[in-house]
Design an enzyme around this catalytic site. Structure first.
Site, mmCIF file in Angstrom:
data_model
loop_
_atom_site.group_PDB
_atom_site.id
_atom_site.type_symbol
_atom_site.label_atom_id
_atom_site.label_comp_id
_atom_site.label_asym_id
_atom_site.label_seq_id
_atom_site.Cartn_x
_atom_site.Cartn_y
_atom_site.Cartn_z
ATOM 1 N N LYS A 41 0.836 -1.209 0.000
ATOM 2 C CA LYS A 41 0.000 0.000 0.000
ATOM 3 C C LYS A 41 0.868 1.256 0.000
ATOM 4 C CE LYS A 41 -1.779 1.596 4.170
ATOM 5 N NZ LYS A 41 -1.390 2.983 4.409
ATOM 6 N N ASN A 42 1.914 1.233 0.865
ATOM 7 C CA ASN A 42 2.684 2.464 1.046
ATOM 8 C C ASN A 42 3.704 2.717 -0.063
ATOM 9 O OD1 ASN A 42 1.135 2.952 3.246
ATOM 10 N ND2 ASN A 42 2.658 2.260 4.749
ATOM 11 N N CYS A 135 -4.453 7.315 9.872
ATOM 12 C CA CYS A 135 -4.792 6.803 11.200
ATOM 13 C C CYS A 135 -4.425 7.795 12.303
ATOM 14 C CB CYS A 135 -4.052 5.486 11.431
ATOM 15 S SG CYS A 135 -4.564 4.201 10.286
ATOM 16 N N ARG A 140 1.088 13.736 13.680
ATOM 17 C CA ARG A 140 1.212 13.595 12.225
ATOM 18 C C ARG A 140 1.171 14.946 11.506
ATOM 19 N NH1 ARG A 140 -1.335 8.136 9.889
ATOM 20 N NH2 ARG A 140 0.643 8.142 8.815
ATOM 21 N N ASP A 323 4.838 -0.268 12.100
ATOM 22 C CA ASP A 323 3.612 -0.935 11.637
ATOM 23 C C ASP A 323 3.615 -2.443 11.913
ATOM 24 O OD1 ASP A 323 2.313 1.383 10.064
ATOM 25 O OD2 ASP A 323 4.381 1.341 9.406
ATOM 26 N N ARG A 431 -9.108 -0.688 4.151
ATOM 27 C CA ARG A 431 -8.336 0.392 3.503
ATOM 28 C C ARG A 431 -6.930 -0.081 3.146
ATOM 29 N NH1 ARG A 431 -6.957 4.778 7.399
ATOM 30 N NH2 ARG A 431 -5.118 4.729 6.101
HETATM 31 N N1 EPU Z 1 6.610 13.955 11.343
HETATM 32 C C1 EPU Z 1 6.651 15.269 11.740
HETATM 33 N N2 EPU Z 1 6.552 16.233 10.764
HETATM 34 C C2 EPU Z 1 6.404 15.918 9.460
HETATM 35 C C3 EPU Z 1 6.370 14.573 9.058
HETATM 36 C C4 EPU Z 1 6.473 13.599 10.033
HETATM 37 O O1 EPU Z 1 6.776 15.564 12.939
HETATM 38 O O2 EPU Z 1 6.316 16.857 8.627
HETATM 39 C C5 EPU Z 1 6.687 12.885 12.369
HETATM 40 C C6 EPU Z 1 5.373 12.132 12.500
HETATM 41 O O3 EPU Z 1 4.450 12.804 13.335
HETATM 42 C C7 EPU Z 1 5.825 10.799 13.055
HETATM 43 C C8 EPU Z 1 7.191 10.599 12.395
HETATM 44 O O4 EPU Z 1 7.621 11.895 11.965
HETATM 45 O O5 EPU Z 1 5.979 10.883 14.438
HETATM 46 C C9 EPU Z 1 7.199 9.655 11.228
HETATM 47 O O6 EPU Z 1 6.246 10.071 10.263
HETATM 48 P P1 EPU Z 1 6.401 9.740 8.716
HETATM 49 O O7 EPU Z 1 6.338 11.015 7.963
HETATM 50 O O8 EPU Z 1 7.559 8.858 8.532
HETATM 51 O O9 EPU Z 1 5.072 8.919 8.450
HETATM 52 P P2 EPU Z 1 4.056 9.023 7.244
HETATM 53 O O10 EPU Z 1 4.764 9.255 5.979
HETATM 54 O O11 EPU Z 1 2.930 9.910 7.621
HETATM 55 C C10 EPU Z 1 4.192 6.511 6.597
HETATM 56 C C11 EPU Z 1 3.217 5.384 6.473
HETATM 57 C C12 EPU Z 1 2.805 4.894 7.840
HETATM 58 C C13 EPU Z 1 4.041 4.456 8.606
HETATM 59 C C14 EPU Z 1 5.053 5.599 8.657
HETATM 60 C C15 EPU Z 1 6.350 5.208 9.315
HETATM 61 C C16 EPU Z 1 2.097 5.940 4.433
HETATM 62 C C17 EPU Z 1 0.858 6.384 3.747
HETATM 63 N N3 EPU Z 1 2.050 5.863 5.757
HETATM 64 O O12 EPU Z 1 3.497 7.547 7.262
HETATM 65 O O13 EPU Z 1 1.979 3.770 7.620
HETATM 66 O O14 EPU Z 1 3.678 4.068 9.904
HETATM 67 O O15 EPU Z 1 5.338 6.072 7.333
HETATM 68 O O16 EPU Z 1 6.931 4.145 8.643
HETATM 69 O O17 EPU Z 1 3.110 5.644 3.793
HETATM 70 C C18 EPU Z 1 0.078 2.434 7.824
HETATM 71 O O18 EPU Z 1 0.352 1.970 6.706
HETATM 72 O O19 EPU Z 1 -0.816 1.954 8.557
HETATM 73 C C19 EPU Z 1 0.823 3.592 8.319
HETATM 74 C C20 EPU Z 1 0.409 4.314 9.351
#
Ligand code: EPU
Length: 450
Positions: A41-42, A135, A140, A323, A431
């Protein structure tokens, strides 16, 4: 050839509230057999967005048939791209985009809209996107994304439920991320491939799904490389062309079924599970005593009646991914002794354990960093460490899924609990997990939909 004209979970003009479905799960049956994991998915959702960077066709194979892909395809369609699916192959034709604005109707649906900024800026010089969903597992925020794009010459404003961005031409920049964020790394990548000059992303994320995105971009003509110390170097090019790409298998789904096999006393061959993407998980499984065998086309996971406790910290890749945490914690409720799990990626990813406690699990949450190293949440008011004491028998319960990955841990909790559990909120799990009902049923789960 099916076109994305209607949404599974997203309806812009709802007529009446659909009846909510639920799973009824009778615990106690071992899961046995073979399951094929879908594409990640990601990776797939980001790669659909990457297709906006060219006016030639991009063909993605092994695309999972899940709600998040549908929503992303609908967003592409909304701005004028043609998206069609045949089996697991999705083709995107973005040659005639009609709008630089992703409709506000997609506000809160998933985390993908923010990734439209770079491609739309390249195509139109402006972009308007809705606020993000995903989620509820922490703040986030998107500050890293915004600051990085500003460094690349983008003017961004956030008003109400929309972000508006403008840039005549994006410029390469040196970006040091405060934390190796997956989304921010991808955002900069998608913006940098057609920018003027070279972009360097330091302290970047390098998850297999990001490497997969880089591979697609390279196939489209991008100049992109991963250097030592979490550094991506991207040289902007004048244009990108079409490409065909096979999406990597979903290592989160693979780990979820591995936990299901071990927890239910079963044995599952997880077809397409890749050892290279799961090193940290396999080490943890070995330590707690779960037998597995790596084969050319997947990994066979078994079970033991002598599960051992462990201390685990979630981390960015190549660490133990956040995850994987939820199904793994479920597994630890049945280990003999005291386990510790320190969540270092999200500040609020243990909320789901309330329901597991209600079912009989012994899980206590703590504010302190209980792992071997302090994390960003040290001395802050977040219960981000868990102590799990096992084994404890679990009783069936009526539970509502709070987020995607917690959802799977509830399914497997119900699969080992005594009695019949009712699980609501299943659209959240659909999802991200393809045909989860059919797969569990085929493995012998006592599951039905009501
Ligand atoms: N963060 C910030 N500021 C930002 C971006 C991130 O503080 O501008 C923080 C977040 O709050 C979090 C950490 O950095 O504490 C990591 O966030 P990241 O940006 O890596 O996560 P994401 O891109 O929003 C993706 C996956 C998540 C997975 C995380 C970590 C997708 C759509 N989602 O989220 O997957 O947990 O990377 O590997 O790619 C899931 O698939 O269920 C899921 C939640």
């Amino acid at each position: 050839m099916a076109f994305y004209v209607s949404l599974r979970y997203h309806q812009r003009m709802p007529t009446k509230q659909p009846k909510e479905h639920a799973y009824l799960i009778q615990g106690g049956k071992p899961l046995k057999g073979r399951v094929k994991v879908a594409g990640a998915k990601n990776a797939a959702t980001k790669e659909l967005v990457a297709a906006l960077l060219t006016d030639e066709k991009v063909i993605l194979r092994n695309v999972p048939n899940i709600g998040d892909v549908d929503v992303t395809a609908e967003m592409l369609t909304d701005i004028g791209a043609k998206v069609s699916r045949r089996g697991d192959q999705v083709t995107v034709d973005a040659s005639r985009l009609k709008s630089s604005k992703v409709s506000e109707a997609f506000s809160g649906k998933n985390r993908i809209p923010i990734l439209f900024l770079g491609p739309l800026l390249h195509r139109f010089g402006e972009a308007v996107i809705p606020s993000l969903g995903g989620c509820s597992i922490g703040g986030r925020t998107v500050d890293f994304h915004i600051e990085a794009l500003q460094k690349m010459g983008v003017a961004i404003a956030c008003e109400g439920k929309t972000y508006t961005a403008r840039a005549k031409k994006l410029k390469g920049a040196v970006i040091e991320l405060p934390f190796p964020s997956v989304g921010a790394t991808e955002n900069v990548m998608l913006s940098a491939v057609l920018a003027e000059g070279t972009t360097i992303i330091r302290n970047a994320a390098m998850e297999p799904e990001i490497v997969d995105l880089a591979m697609l971009l390279q196939s489209m003509g991008a100049l992109i490389k991963l250097e030592v110390n979490r550094t991506w170097v991207i040289e902007g090019v004048g244009g990108l062309h079409g490409a065909s790409h096979h999406v990597i298998p979903d290592r989160i789904e693979a780990a979820s079924f591995a936990a299901a096999a071990a927890l239910t006393g079963g044995e599952i061959f997880v077809e397409d599970a890749r050892q290279v993407d799961m090193l940290a998980y396999l080490n943890a499984m070995r330590r707690i005593g779960v037998p597995y065998e790596v084969r050319d086309d997947g990994i066979l996971f078994g079970s033991t009646d002598n599960l051992q406790p462990i201390v685990v910290e979630t981390d960015v890749h190549p660490g133990f991914m956040t995850d994987w945490q939820q199904p793994f914690v479920m597994l630890l409720t049945q280990a003999k002794g005291v386990s510790i799990v320190h969540e270092t990626v999200y500040e609020n990813r243990f909320g789901y354990t309330d329901a597991l406690r209600q079912m009989g699990a012994n899980i206590q949450l703590h504010h302190e960093c209980l792992g071997s190293k302090p994390c960003r949440y040290q001395n802050r008011d977040y219960r981000h460490s868990a102590i799990i004491v096992g084994p404890t028998p679990l009783q069936a319960a009526d539970i509502r899924i709070p987020d995607l990955r917690a959802g799977f841990s509830y399914l497997i909790a119900a699969l080992v609990a005594k009695g019949q559990s009712k699980i609501t909120g299943i659209e959240i799990i659909e999802r991200g997990y393809e045909n989860i009902f059919g797969k569990l049923k085929k493995l012998g789960a006592g599951i039905k939909v009501i």
